[in-house]
Motif scaffolding. Structure first.
Motif, PDB file in Angstrom:
ATOM      1  N   GLU A  71       5.327  16.650   0.397  1.00 13.56           N
ATOM      2  CA  GLU A  71       5.384  17.535  -0.899  1.00 13.56           C
ATOM      3  C   GLU A  71       6.236  18.940  -1.245  1.00 13.56           C
ATOM      4  O   GLU A  71       6.849  18.265  -2.400  1.00 13.56           O
ATOM      5  CB  GLU A  71       4.068  17.814  -1.058  1.00 13.56           C
ATOM      6  N   GLU A 102       9.478  17.894  -3.349  1.00 13.25           N
ATOM      7  CA  GLU A 102       9.216  16.952  -4.740  1.00 13.25           C
ATOM      8  C   GLU A 102      10.158  17.957  -5.564  1.00 13.25           C
ATOM      9  O   GLU A 102      10.994  19.521  -5.444  1.00 13.25           O
ATOM     10  CB  GLU A 102       7.831  17.378  -5.341  1.00 13.25           C
ATOM     11  N   LYS A 141       2.803  26.254  -2.371  1.00 16.93           N
ATOM     12  CA  LYS A 141       2.782  25.324  -2.890  1.00 16.93           C
ATOM     13  C   LYS A 141       2.104  25.561  -3.417  1.00 16.93           C
ATOM     14  O   LYS A 141       1.387  26.083  -3.775  1.00 16.93           O
ATOM     15  CB  LYS A 141       2.675  23.701  -2.556  1.00 16.93           C
TER      16      LYS A 141
END
Length: 419
Positions: A312, A315, A374
């Motif tokens: 993730e 990204e 995140k």
């Protein structure tokens, strides 16, 4: 040029505590310099030289590391103690305010580490002694000195209690969440019927193997080889899914093939994910004969969370890449430690998460409810990971890589590996 622009962008959009302190003092000294320049009756180059201080502070605001934080808190503390020494007015409390700001900044920036109480008591003790000595030097009466000491003790005690209450509250919250995470359910929730479904698939795989044998007996060797190849691939994938699906229930220590486990986790997160399969490059380097003895469910929780977060974090990167390595490391005593290292080329950890150059996941107070690296994260995944690390008596250290991205190094100590 790009690095400088990036620092300015982070300063404007996501300044850390240390950067905010530098900016506040830069504005303070800038306004003070302008006021002195306006009030000056005659030209004095010294007044223009005062603008160097806010410019220096603005430059320092572009950076955030342990040295900058230490200099900020240390400078405020030293300045406060100097003001105590030079202050001839028993009603002036500006020096104590500066010292309290220094203590608050040091606490928030975790400069005291695990010795908060000791550091706090030492600094308060030095402040009290210096105030008494300085008061006698400036001719303060005994009652004035008693009043100053009383103020210091009450003021600093209130500050300590307020900050410690926050720490106690966060600790209780973490303990509650840890108890809720006691079952250590992996994130790959595939449904309660998955294991039965996979076993049903394995029956079909066995049928394909039988069909290959029949074709081979019929002298159709080429067709038999093709059927057996497809059966083997299907069997490998079925075993990978079964390994993930049943991991949550495997709480007893067992001998685990590390390379096989890593391949299964990577298969689940990338190979069967259409959005990731051709977007993220996964490089896996683990000896086939490397084994670890421990709880499969706990190890799975750690690997799932770290690999999932690493994917993730990439990204938005043009060439998304994650590297996974498993290595046995021997110490001087001859005992072996299994090290699993996961690196990615995505986002860095925020500066406030790091203690000096690295973050010790089990010791750090950074990961807590509502705190995540995140956007939109809850931090619950890392609490689950911390609990799993504690169960396995393992450590995990994270650090930013110079070229971009983060390295997470998991160390599973004890005589638990073999080749």
């Amino acid at each position: 040029m790009g690095v400088g622009t990036g620092r300015i962008r982070r300063l404007l959009h996501r300044p850390s505590l240390a950067q905010k302190i530098s900016l506040i003092f830069a504005v303070f000294f800038f306004i003070s310099a302008i006021r002195r320049l306006i009030d000056a009756d005659i030209y004095d180059p010294y007044h223009y030289a005062e603008f160097v201080i806010p410019l220096l502070l603005l430059t320092l605001a572009l950076f955030d590391n342990f040295l900058i934080r230490f200099l900020q808190a240390g400078s405020l503390l030293v300045l406060g103690l100097l003001l105590i020494h030079t202050n001839a007015n028993p009603s002036d409390i500006s020096s104590f305010v500066l010292i309290s700001v220094a203590l608050a900044a040091a606490y928030k920036m975790r400069l005291f580490g695990r010795h908060v109480r000791t550091a706090f008591l030492v600094i308060v003790g030095v402040t009290v002694v210096l105030s008494v000595v300085s008061g006698r030097m400036h001719g303060f009466s005994p009652m004035q000195r008693v009043n100053i000491v009383n103020f210091i003790l009450a003021y600093m005690a209130l500050q300590y209690v307020i900050f410690e209450e926050e720490t106690i509250s966060l600790t209780k919250e973490r303990d509650t969440l840890s108890r809720h995470a006691n079952e250590l359910r992996p994130f790959a929730t595939l449904g309660t019927n998955t294991a039965g479904l996979v076993h049903d698939f394995k029956g079909d795989v066995a049928g394909l193997y039988a069909l290959a044998s029949i074709e081979r007996l019929s002298d159709n060797a080429e067709i038999a080889d093709r059927i057996q190849t497809y059966a083997g691939r299907l069997n490998t994938r079925v075993e990978a899914i079964l390994d993930i699906a049943t991991a949550a229930d495997r709480v007893e220590p067992e001998e685990i093939n590390v390379a096989e486990l890593l391949r299964n986790v990577v298969y689940y997160f990338v190979e069967i994910n259409r959005d990731l399969k051709h977007k993220v490059t996964i490089s896996l380097d683990a000896p086939d004969a490397l084994y670890y003895t421990g709880r499969r469910n706990a190890l799975m929780v750690i690997l799932e969370n770290v690999i999932k977060n690493s994917i993730e974090a990439t990204e938005g990167i043009a060439a998304r890449a994650v590297t996974i390595e498993a290595t046995p490391v021997s110490d001087d005593a001859g005992s072996e430690t299994l090290e699993i290292t996961v690196r990615h080329n995505g986002r860095h950890l925020p500066p406030e998460a790091l203690d000096r150059d690295a973050l010790d996941v089990r010791r750090s107070t950074y990961f807590r409810r509502g705190k995540s690296t995140k956007p939109g994260g809850t931090g619950l995944g890392m609490l689950n990971t911390i609990r799993a690390l504690e169960i396995l008596d393992a450590t995990m250290v994270m650090k930013n890589l110079p070229t971009g991205g983060v390295e997470s190094r998991i160390s599973l100590a004890g005589n638990k590996t073999k080749r």
